[in-house]
Design an enzyme around this catalytic site. Structure first.
Site, short mmCIF file in Angstrom:
data_model
loop_
_atom_site.label_atom_id
_atom_site.label_comp_id
_atom_site.label_asym_id
_atom_site.label_seq_id
_atom_site.Cartn_x
_atom_site.Cartn_y
_atom_site.Cartn_z
N HIS A 185 0.85 -1.20 0.00
CA HIS A 185 0.00 0.00 0.00
C HIS A 185 0.87 1.24 0.00
O HIS A 185 1.74 1.41 0.86
CB HIS A 185 -0.94 -0.02 1.21
CG HIS A 185 -1.98 -1.09 1.13
ND1 HIS A 185 -2.24 -1.96 2.16
CD2 HIS A 185 -2.82 -1.43 0.11
CE1 HIS A 185 -3.21 -2.80 1.78
NE2 HIS A 185 -3.56 -2.50 0.55
N GLU A 213 1.85 3.68 3.06
CA GLU A 213 2.43 3.10 4.28
C GLU A 213 3.95 3.17 4.24
O GLU A 213 4.64 2.15 4.16
CB GLU A 213 1.88 1.68 4.45
CG GLU A 213 0.35 1.73 4.62
CD GLU A 213 -0.36 0.36 4.46
OE1 GLU A 213 0.33 -0.67 4.46
OE2 GLU A 213 -1.60 0.37 4.34
N ARG A 273 -3.45 4.83 -1.85
CA ARG A 273 -3.27 3.47 -1.31
C ARG A 273 -3.03 2.43 -2.40
O ARG A 273 -2.19 1.53 -2.27
CB ARG A 273 -4.52 3.12 -0.49
CG ARG A 273 -4.64 1.66 -0.06
CD ARG A 273 -5.96 1.47 0.71
NE ARG A 273 -6.35 0.11 0.90
CZ ARG A 273 -5.97 -0.65 1.93
NH1 ARG A 273 -5.15 -0.17 2.85
NH2 ARG A 273 -6.39 -1.89 2.04
N HIS A 283 3.04 -3.94 6.43
CA HIS A 283 2.09 -2.83 6.22
C HIS A 283 2.14 -1.89 7.42
O HIS A 283 2.89 -2.10 8.37
CB HIS A 283 0.66 -3.39 6.13
CG HIS A 283 0.40 -4.21 4.93
ND1 HIS A 283 -0.40 -3.78 3.89
CD2 HIS A 283 0.81 -5.45 4.58
CE1 HIS A 283 -0.47 -4.72 2.96
NE2 HIS A 283 0.25 -5.76 3.35
N GLU A 289 1.42 -5.16 10.74
CA GLU A 289 0.93 -3.78 10.65
C GLU A 289 1.79 -3.02 11.66
O GLU A 289 1.71 -3.26 12.87
CB GLU A 289 -0.55 -3.68 11.04
CG GLU A 289 -1.51 -4.36 10.09
CD GLU A 289 -1.81 -3.51 8.84
OE1 GLU A 289 -1.31 -2.38 8.76
OE2 GLU A 289 -2.53 -4.01 7.95
#
Lengths: 228, 416
Positions: free
Chosen positions: B175, B178, B233, B303, B377
């Site tokens: 993405h 990020e 994104r 991510h 994440e």
């Protein structure tokens, strides 16, 4: 209806707890006081006929400027068929966080200056915020909390992504006044949503949002300072 | 200044870049005639590069004398200085480091930095130079192009071996917005190369396994976030029939494709694409992993944000066959991460932990047979979100290294 125990780290409890964060910011937030969700200890959910879904939570919030943590217990009700939520929360020692002096100083400073403040992109693309712009960023986060509180459902998780633009307007009735353009991020849809806010603040009155307007989704926004 | 002049000359003379590893610069403070004599004698007997004054003849008492001493004469100079009573100090402990340091700070905007968010051009240049910095440990492979024609390059880390080794595949930057994610992949490569030989775990890992690293998956999107829209994104693919651009590359894999948690609306930020692997970037990586299926034992995709360590499934609430083991490893990795700065991560299967979402790369890799499949994440939990300050790059990368090394070590001991 049966009450179900929730995994405090999984999304149902986390989303409800986030709503509590937004609520606390609307009630107590200021340019020197911004709450974040730190941890959920436990959560229960109950489907209440004719009312909606009720979450009972035991959580820890953190005032993010001084890093003070506060334990709270809360009830969040997501009304059936509406995009709204009701929050009841009681926190131990919320008032222990004293920011009166800084708030008073900032208020006076903003009130008397000749040139109205304005700033854009807080933070900038690299996560940076000029130290004297931080109170405006914090104020933006608190003001955004009004929107995020209104817009939250069981299927959303909102954070303010950035203050795109803030402009100070003339002080009215002893309230500092600002025009904000903020970008909110909803984790679930992954969308960036633009909102314009008319915000007032003074230490005695706290933060208020006089007007809020959602801006249309911009698919191919290409301005350097803009976002989605 | 003197250094730049000096190695400018030398570079021209040798047609090569001069390096100054281990060389030092001293500041001498002669106050007596004997001190001046000592300095002049030193200049006669060994190669002393005078920074200040310009030459030995100009040395007098009561001035600072700065000299650059080549590595091989250091012992001798130290002894000489120790034995004299002349006041002296080391101005620069390692001249090469000081020279390198000049390119990171200062006005030159073009240098790559591990503690800054690098533009695609810088990452591209870094990929090219790092991949040739140590041929016995790193090589590169172009696995295809992006929609806009940029090369997707995978770095292969590991001690060169004549036979195929089991491998881990890691990608960053699926993405675009990020940014901390590509920063982590670059950090990982740096750590691998610089600690091989000194860190026993890294050495063992790179000896026994290979690590494929794709530093930026969604290059077109990443470049777009630098030049136009920081909050983009998706990919940047275009299709007639819609004015909206791009699909969500983490909803485009063939794993429960577009069944839940994804949108069939091209304008949505979770648009699953027109078909599985419709996005060329996804197809390129899927093809690579399929080709190397027999050696790839773990898949890690990085991510941000939320501070989570997720594993299959996201396309269903059903638990994966290896759920217990995956959870145990994830919890160990989270604990390792937390041990450094106290950063709290939640481990769990994607659907229940964050949200159900079909078409994810980790689910696809798992169903292909890559048992240890994880989605990170990274920081934070919403305060800065995608706009994580550069000051947090180093701590985020350091703590995440511990988690990735934990997983790698486990995989190494549990090959299948």
């Amino acid at each position: 209806m049966a009450t179900e125990e929730l995994n405090p780290n999984h999304y149902p409890a986390q989303r409800a707890a986030k709503v509590v964060q937004h609520y606390l910011n609307t009630r107590y937030g200021s340019p020197y006081k911004v709450f974040g969700l730190k941890k959920v200890y436990s959560g229960k959910v109950e489907d209440v006929t004719d009312i909606g879904v009720k979450y009972k939570l035991d959580l820890l919030v953190q005032e993010m400027i001084e890093n003070t943590t506060v334990r709270c217990s809360a009830e969040v009700v997501f009304a059936r068929g509406e995009n709204s939520s009701q929050v009841q929360v009681s926190c131990e020692e919320l008032l222990k966080i004293n920011t009166t002096a800084q708030e008073e100083a900032l208020y006076q400073q903003y009130k008397i200056q000749r040139n109205f403040l304005s700033a854009e992109n807080l933070p900038d693309n690299y996560g940076h915020i000029e130290p004297d712009m931080k109170p405006l960023w914090h104020l933006g986060a608190v003001a955004s909390s009004f929107v995020m509180l209104n817009e939250s459902t069981e299927n959303t998780l909102y954070n303010m992504a950035r203050v795109a633009n803030v402009t100070q307007l003339a002080t009215e009735n002893e309230q500092l006044k600002f025009d904000y353009h903020v970008l909110l991020h909803d984790m679930v849809s992954q969308e960036i949503i633009h909102w314009k806010l008319l915000v007032t603040w003074s230490p005695p009155e706290g933060v208020k949002v006089l007007e809020m307007k959602k801006l249309p989704h911009c698919h191919n926004c290409e301005t350097l300072s803009d976002a989605s | 200044m003197k250094v730049l002049l000096l190695f400018g000359f030398v570079a021209v003379a040798l047609g090569d870049v001069t390096r100054f590893e281990g060389e030092q610069v001293f500041r001498l403070k002669p106050v007596l005639d004997e001190h001046v004599t000592l300095i002049k004698d030193l200049a006669q007997s060994i190669e002393v590069d005078f920074w200040k004054p310009d030459s030995a003849e100009l040395v007098t008492i009561d001035i600072d004398v700065d000299i650059h001493v080549p590595a091989m004469y250091l012992d001798m100079v130290y002894t000489t200085l120790q034995q004299s009573d002349m006041e002296h100090e080391v101005l620069i402990e390692d001249l090469q480091k000081a020279v390198d340091g000049q390119s990171d700070s200062g006005p030159s905007p073009r240098a790559h930095s591990y503690t800054k968010y690098n533009s695609w051009d810088k990452v591209q240049a870094w990929i090219n130079s790092i991949s040739s910095s140590n041929p016995s440990l790193i090589s590169k492979q172009v696995i295809g192009s992006t929609y806009e024609g940029r090369p997707m390059t995978v770095l292969k880390l590991g001690k060169k071996s004549s036979s195929a080794k089991p491998a881990i595949f890691m990608d960053c930057g699926i993405h675009a917005r990020e940014w901390i994610s590509p920063a982590f992949c670059q950090w990982f490569v740096k750590e691998a190369l610089s600690t091989y030989g000194s860190d026993s775990q890294m050495t063992s890992l790179l000896n026994q396994m290979d690590v494929f690293v794709l530093p930026v998956f969604n290059i077109d999107g990443y470049d777009y976030t630098h030049k136009s829209n920081r909050m983009w994104r998706k990919t940047r693919s275009r299709r007639s029939g819609s004015s909206c651009i791009g699909a969500d590359p983490n909803r485009n894999w063939n794993a429960g494709w577009c069944t839940l948690g994804a949108s069939s609306n091209p304008c949505s930020d979770t648009f699953c694409g027109y078909s599985p692997e419709s996005e060329i970037e996804v197809k390129n990586v899927a093809d690579f992993i399929r080709r190397n299926k027999s050696i790839i034992k773990a898949y890690i995709t990085v991510h941000s944000y939320s501070q989570l360590l997720l594993f299959p499934y996201s396309y269903t609430f059903e638990l994966a066959a290896d759920h217990s083991e995956l959870l145990k490893v994830a919890e160990g990795a989270s604990a390792a991460l937390r041990s450094l700065y106290g950063t709290k991560y939640t481990s769990g299967p994607g659907a229940a932990t964050i949200y159900p979402a079909a078409g994810g790369s980790d689910d696809w890799a798992y169903d292909l047979g890559v048992k240890y499949s994880y989605t990170f994440e990274l920081r934070d939990t919403g305060r800065y979100g995608f706009l994580l300050p550069e000051s947090q790059i180093k701590p985020t990368c350091e703590e995440t290294m511990l988690a990735v090394k934990y997983i790698a070590a486990y995989v190494q001991k549990n090959l299948y």
